[in-house]
Structures are given as C-alpha cells and as structure tokens.
Design an enzyme around this catalytic site. Structure first.
Site, short mmCIF file in Angstrom:
data_model
loop_
_atom_site.label_atom_id
_atom_site.label_comp_id
_atom_site.label_asym_id
_atom_site.label_seq_id
_atom_site.Cartn_x
_atom_site.Cartn_y
_atom_site.Cartn_z
N CYS A 176 52.76 48.49 -7.99
CA CYS A 176 53.28 49.60 -8.80
C CYS A 176 53.36 49.32 -10.30
O CYS A 176 52.98 50.20 -11.10
CB CYS A 176 54.60 50.10 -8.24
SG CYS A 176 55.61 48.92 -7.37
N ARG A 186 53.33 37.89 -0.57
CA ARG A 186 54.76 37.84 -0.27
C ARG A 186 55.13 36.47 0.27
O ARG A 186 54.40 35.89 1.10
CB ARG A 186 55.11 38.91 0.78
CG ARG A 186 54.66 40.32 0.42
CD ARG A 186 55.63 41.06 -0.45
NE ARG A 186 55.09 42.35 -0.89
CZ ARG A 186 55.21 43.49 -0.21
NH1 ARG A 186 55.83 43.50 0.95
NH2 ARG A 186 54.71 44.60 -0.70
N GLN A 194 47.11 46.17 0.53
CA GLN A 194 47.88 47.37 0.80
C GLN A 194 47.11 48.61 0.35
O GLN A 194 46.51 48.62 -0.71
CB GLN A 194 49.21 47.31 0.05
CG GLN A 194 50.22 48.33 0.54
CD GLN A 194 51.64 47.89 0.24
OE1 GLN A 194 51.88 46.97 -0.52
NE2 GLN A 194 52.60 48.56 0.84
N ASP A 214 47.54 51.23 -1.27
CA ASP A 214 48.61 51.66 -2.16
C ASP A 214 48.18 52.85 -3.01
O ASP A 214 47.00 52.99 -3.35
CB ASP A 214 48.98 50.50 -3.08
CG ASP A 214 50.47 50.42 -3.34
OD1 ASP A 214 51.17 51.38 -2.99
OD2 ASP A 214 50.91 49.40 -3.88
N HIS A 246 50.01 55.72 -6.20
CA HIS A 246 51.16 56.22 -6.94
C HIS A 246 50.78 57.55 -7.58
O HIS A 246 49.69 57.70 -8.15
CB HIS A 246 51.60 55.21 -8.01
CG HIS A 246 52.05 53.92 -7.43
ND1 HIS A 246 51.20 52.85 -7.25
CD2 HIS A 246 53.25 53.53 -6.91
CE1 HIS A 246 51.86 51.85 -6.69
NE2 HIS A 246 53.11 52.24 -6.47
N LYS A 290 63.01 57.23 0.87
CA LYS A 290 61.63 57.22 1.35
C LYS A 290 61.52 57.90 2.71
O LYS A 290 62.50 58.07 3.42
CB LYS A 290 61.10 55.79 1.45
CG LYS A 290 61.88 54.89 2.39
CD LYS A 290 61.29 53.49 2.45
CE LYS A 290 62.07 52.58 3.39
NZ LYS A 290 61.43 51.28 3.60
N HIS A 342 55.66 56.56 -4.77
CA HIS A 342 54.95 55.42 -4.17
C HIS A 342 54.55 55.84 -2.76
O HIS A 342 55.35 56.43 -2.05
CB HIS A 342 55.85 54.19 -4.04
CG HIS A 342 56.55 53.77 -5.28
ND1 HIS A 342 56.24 52.62 -5.97
CD2 HIS A 342 57.58 54.34 -5.97
CE1 HIS A 342 57.04 52.49 -7.01
NE2 HIS A 342 57.88 53.53 -7.03
#
Length: 638
Positions: free
Chosen positions: A338, A367, A385, A387, A389, A469, A515
């Site tokens: 992000c 991670r 991921q 991902d 946005h 979320k 997100h």
C-alpha cells in the site's frame, strides 16, 4: 432482588446472590439440565458466577456452538492436562487452548511423548471423565497465584501470571477432590458429565510462545464433538483432507517445493506449478484490465521512514523482518504494497475528474513468520499478493465497493467457488483514527453489502488497524472455509501521507482509500486450489492438458503430428514415446492427473484417428482430431 434482562427482552427477578444456574432453574428444568455457562453483558462466565443487578444475561447450553467450544476447552484444560500429569508427573504444563474443531495442550516433558502414546493418554482421560467430577473455580491475587504454581513446579504457569497485567482475579480451576489444578480464563463445564465424544489426533513439536529462540515443547492435539456420530463424521473428513494435502500432492505432481537450504517459508515454483501460476496471473490481469485497473510494479524494499509514516512500524512491527543498513540508512523488506501505491498516486496532483483511480499489482511481500507457524503454501514468509488500491471520493465509495464485490464473486466463481461466508470486521482495540471516521467507513461497507442483498456476519473487533473490512471465506469441495478475499476501507493513510486531489470547489481534499485482495496470496490460493481439486485441475488450469501415448515406435511420427497440431491450437501437450508398455504409460499419466489421454497405435495411424480417455478412466472412444479439438474447446467454454 436482582433484575436480569433475558435475550428476548423480558426481565427476570432473582434473589441477591443468585448465579447462572439459579437463573436457568428459574426458567425451567429442561434448561437447568442442559445449562453449562452464561453470558453476562456479552462476556462468557461460569455457571457458578454470581449475577449482578441490571445485567443482560443469556444461558449457554451444551448443544450450542458456544457450548461445544466450552466443552472442548474444559476437555483440554481439565482432562487432557490432568491425564498427561498423571502419566508424566514430572512434565510441566504450558498452554491448552481450543482451535478449529478441537484443542491442544503444550507440555515440557523429559520423557518422550509420541503418537504411540495417545491411546494410553486417552485411556487415562476416560478414567478421569468416568468420575463425572464437579469443577470448582477460585479467584486469587497475583502473589497467591504465583505461589500456588511455584509449589507445583509449574514454571510456565508462573511465567504466564508474571507476564500478565492483572493484579487479582486469577482463575484457578480444580476437580472435586482437588488433585489437579490449572490456571485458565474459563469458562469451564460445571462438571465432566457433559463431555461428549473425543479423540486425540497427533503429537508435534511447538516452541514456547511460537518463538524459535525458546525451548521446544510437546504439543498433543485432539478433537471433540457432542456425540460419536459427529466425531466419526469429522474423522472421515480428516481422512479426506489428508488425501488432499497440498504438500503431498504438490510433490507427487512436481508443482512446488520448500528448499530448507534457502530458508523455510520460501516457495520454489517448479515448471508444472509455474504453468498454473501463469494461467492464474494472466486471468487475473485480464479481469483487472476489463475492470479499469492500472497494473503496477513496485520495489521490494524501502526506507524504514516510509513504514513509520504508514504506521506499519508501530502496528505491524512483529511481522516485519529486521532492517537492512546501507550507507547509514535503514531499509526494510515490504510487508505490504500500500505505501508504494500511495507514492505513485502522489507523484502528481490529481483532480476530482480523475477519480476513482484503481491501481493493481501482483506484488511480492515478506512477513516474519515463526518457524513453527510455517505450513506448506498456506503460511509462508515470502508471497505474492493480488493487491489493489482504489482512490476515490466519499460519494463514490458504495459504487466502488459494489464493483469490487462483483469482481470478487466473478473471479471466485471461475475457480468453481460458489459458496462462501462474508464477515464485516469492525474496529480493533489497537487502531488509528477517530470514532467518526470509523463509523463512516463501517457504514459504507455495510451499505454496499446490503445493496447487493449479501448475508454477512459481524466480526466485532476484527478490522485492520487502519479501517474496517469485508472478509470473504470460500468453501471448498469438502466444506472447509478458507479466508481469501478482503476489502478494507481506509480513511487514515490518506491523511498520514497527506494525499490530496483538487475538488470541484478548487480546494484540496483527502481521497478515500480502499485496500483489496481478491485471491489473497497467490501461493496460498494455489494451495487451496490443489486441495479443492485434489490435484485434478480443470482443463483450463491443468499444467498438461493432453498426454499423447504411443503403443510402439512405429506411431512416433503420427504422435508428433497430433502433438504439434494440438500445440499449434494453444493446448498444453506432452508426447510420451518411451519404450514402455501402454498400460504403464496410462498409469503414469493417470497418476499425473492429466485431463485427457490420447492413445495411438497402428489402427489409429492407419485410420487417421485418436483413441481418447478422460482423466477418470472413461473411454471416450475413437474420433478424428477435429472432433477432439471440439471437445476441448467446448470444455474450456464451460
């Protein structure tokens, strides 16, 4: 007198000093018989706990989901732990929580405890349960609780108390003859007569507090259910799940590996697995381009100051790898994408006319996971991921969330996931932002779900530190739920990074940030797919769609002709010209779970035809190449 409000809104008066059991008796003998605990103002308590005036109270019965959880908790803390202490008196008890479908207890033992010992532990558990002992709870201050467990040489219980912020009301549970005590937050069953059917399932190692720097403990797992029928059904389910284990199938089909020489939790994609990954990623990219997303690429590291600005340094530090120093500056591997997308947005000033802006990236993140938590593709240290946005204005939120939900469901359906659970997760205890911002964000997500008539459950306190979320859990072929998709609304990061757009009023405004990840981790999603399909991937995903098997050397040229034509049409094809018996070849390629096998012998060459078998062994008969191509194309459209 006490005034108690029941779940239906009615009120009940009870004498001062009444407990949960007294309330159950006052409602009816049937409820009193099945009552095992109470919920007081939303907090679960023991049935023996005293009730207070003007509280909301509900009775928890043994046949409820909460009752099953309490039964499992009592079984691990009061029965399994006691049995282990009886058989291994010098062992030290650590922790014994419940988990999905069961429980475990961690102990430090000088004597080895293995799977072969589970039967004897179960036998001891049966003896304990047979007594149907009542369970008593007493409250202790810090010093008294520490002394109680020091006298028993229970070092881990002492550590738990010392690490606690509590000063009093430590709960110690004992059975009726006080031969076994344990520290626990409860609640527990009032007596062991409520225990249903159970089975110990396995033994493994686990580090104390999940930290590899700490000592290795022995972890004994078990499962428990209300009755034998439920237990047997679950054990059958375990057998089926073991058959589908993605680690086993991944090795058999040569899809991926975890190379310990490189470090645990890092995935190596082999050619077969890489083919499937490419198909998934190409599908993902096409869907996102159709949905007007711009595809991005971003770095793998950034200065630690970026993570301080984003808040990850404060709220996510335990999951981040240690910083790397270079030229007196510190860099960190990215745990999320992000902040990078925010920097790309900020590279130029945006107008309200440009919003919404949708950025998407298949971004690899890192991670810091404890070694004991790693599990095949499901829990890794480096993963990609899917991902994205979205940056938009407030009045665009609901439309954007609805569009994301539509895209999510469309993509999950393509992978044959048609059943799922949706959870709306609200503000956690550790978070940033004002109450008004959180209320506005939560309402926006809730309105989008209601607008699509989607049923959802409330996950109170389960949101991200920066916003509420929506989590979507997909149900696989054998009914297991997997967390994959998440949609998170964020009013906080745009302020932290001072993101702006010029509104229709000519003034600067902060955009709203959404997100979202639809498949989640590509690695984890791949592991789920392996288990969902049991390695028998549908035609569009199969790494090898067709295997051509020759009976003898004389069919090599015809086999190559079929191979080249299928490949020219875009199919993934393997040609097997080995000097092996045809039965052996069929068996080998069936074990590889190839969707279609084409067998060519002298008759096929002579008549310019194919003999086709499906992956499940069904003989589809003889046909020409055009007809076979038609079958393949039709299946790809399904």
């Amino acid at each position: 007198m006490l005034s108690i409000t029941l779940p239906d809104g009615s009120e009940k008066e009870l004498p001062d000093g009444s407990n949960g059991y007294d309330l159950a008796k006052s409602i009816g003998p049937g409820l009193a018989k099945s009552a095992i605990a109470v919920t007081i103002d939303g907090v679960q308590k023991d049935l023996s706990d005293l009730l207070a005036d003007s509280t909301n109270v509900s009775i928890i019965t043994i046949d409820s989901d909460e009752g099953l959880e309490i039964m499992r908790h009592t079984l691990t803390a009061q029965v399994l732990a006691s049995a282990i202490k009886t058989l291994y008196p010098n062992c030290k008890l650590a922790i014994g929580p419940t988990i999905d479908d069961g429980f475990y207890y961690d102990v430090l033992s000088d004597e080895s405890i293995s799977s072969e010992d589970l039967e004897s532990i179960e036998k001891e558990m049966r003896l304990i349960i047979k007594e149907k002992s009542t369970i008593k709870k007493t409250l202790h201050d810090r010093a008294d609780a520490i002394n109680s467990f020091k006298n028993l040489n229970e070092d881990y219980k002492v550590k738990i108390i010392e690490d606690s912020d509590q000063e009093k009301n430590f709960q110690i549970y004992t059975n009726q003859d006080s031969t076994f005590i344990d520290l626990c937050v409860g609640p527990h069953l009032p007596d062991l007569g409520f225990i249903g059917s159970y089975k110990l399932t396995k033994v493994s190692g686990a580090y104390w507090k999940g930290d590899s720097q700490n000592e290795m403990l022995t972890r004994v797992y078990g499962t428990a259910w209300r009755n034998k029928k439920e237990l047997d059904k679950y054990l059958d389910h375990l057998v089926e799940a073991e058959k589908r284990d993605h680690r086993k199938i991944g090795k058999e089909l040569d899809l991926f590996s975890i190379q310990e020489e490189a470090g645990g939790g890092l995935v190596f994609w082999h050619p077969n697995g890489s083919r499937i990954r490419n198909i998934i990623e190409d599908f993902w990219k096409a869907k996102h381009k159709d949905a007007d997303y711009e595809l991005l690429y971003s770095p793998h590291i950034a200065l630690d100051s970026l993570w301080e600005t984003s808040g990850h340094a404060d709220f996510y530090q335990e999951s981040m790898f240690k910083a790397i120093e270079d030229e007196n500056q510190f860099y960190q591997l990215k745990p999320m994408n992000c902040p990078f997308h925010i920097l790309i947005y900020k590279n130029s000033l945006k107008s309200y006319r440009e919003l919404p802006i949708r950025y998407a990236e298949l971004g690899t993140v890192y991670r810091h996971e404890m070694t004991g938590a790693l599990h095949g593709l499901m829990r890794v240290r480096g993963f990609t991921q899917d991902d994205a946005h979205v940056f938009c204005m407030e009045d665009q939120i609901e439309n954007e969330i609805t569009s994301i939900l539509n895209l999510t469901i469309d993509m999950l359906n393509a992978f044959t996931f048609k059943e799922y659970e949706i959870h709306l997760a609200t503000r956690p205890e550790k978070s940033v932002g004002s109450n008004s911002i959180w209320e506005k964000a939560t309402s926006a997500l809730e309105n989008a779900l209601k607008g699509k008539n989607l049923e959802y459950k409330l996950d109170d306190g389960g949101g991200a530190f920066y916003g509420p979320k929506i989590d979507i859990k997909i149900k696989d072929a054998i009914g297991r739920l997997w967390q994959c998709s998440t949609i998170q609304l964020d009013f906080n990061l745009p302020e932290r990074f001072d993101m702006n757009y010029i509104g229709s009023d000519g003034q600067k405004h902060h955009p709203i940030m959404i997100h979202r990840a639809l498949l989640g981790s590509i690695e984890r999603f791949f592991g789920i797919l392996i288990e969902h399909f049991e390695g028998k991937f549908p035609l569009w995903l199969a790494p090898n769609q067709v295997s051509i098997l020759s009976i003898g050397d004389s069919q090599a040229e015809y086999g190559e002709f079929i191979h080249d034509n299928l490949k020219k049409e875009g199919f993934r094809v393997e040609l097997d010209l080995r000097n092996e018996k045809i039965g052996s070849k069929i068996r080998d390629h069936t074990l590889k779970k190839v969707p279609y096998l084409v067998i060519v012998g002298d008759k096929e060459v002579e008549n310019n035809i194919l003999s086709v078998r499906s992956q499940n062994g069904k003989d589809l008969g003889k046909m020409d190449l055009d007809k076979f191509l038609g079958i393949l194309r039709q299946e790809l459209k399904m």
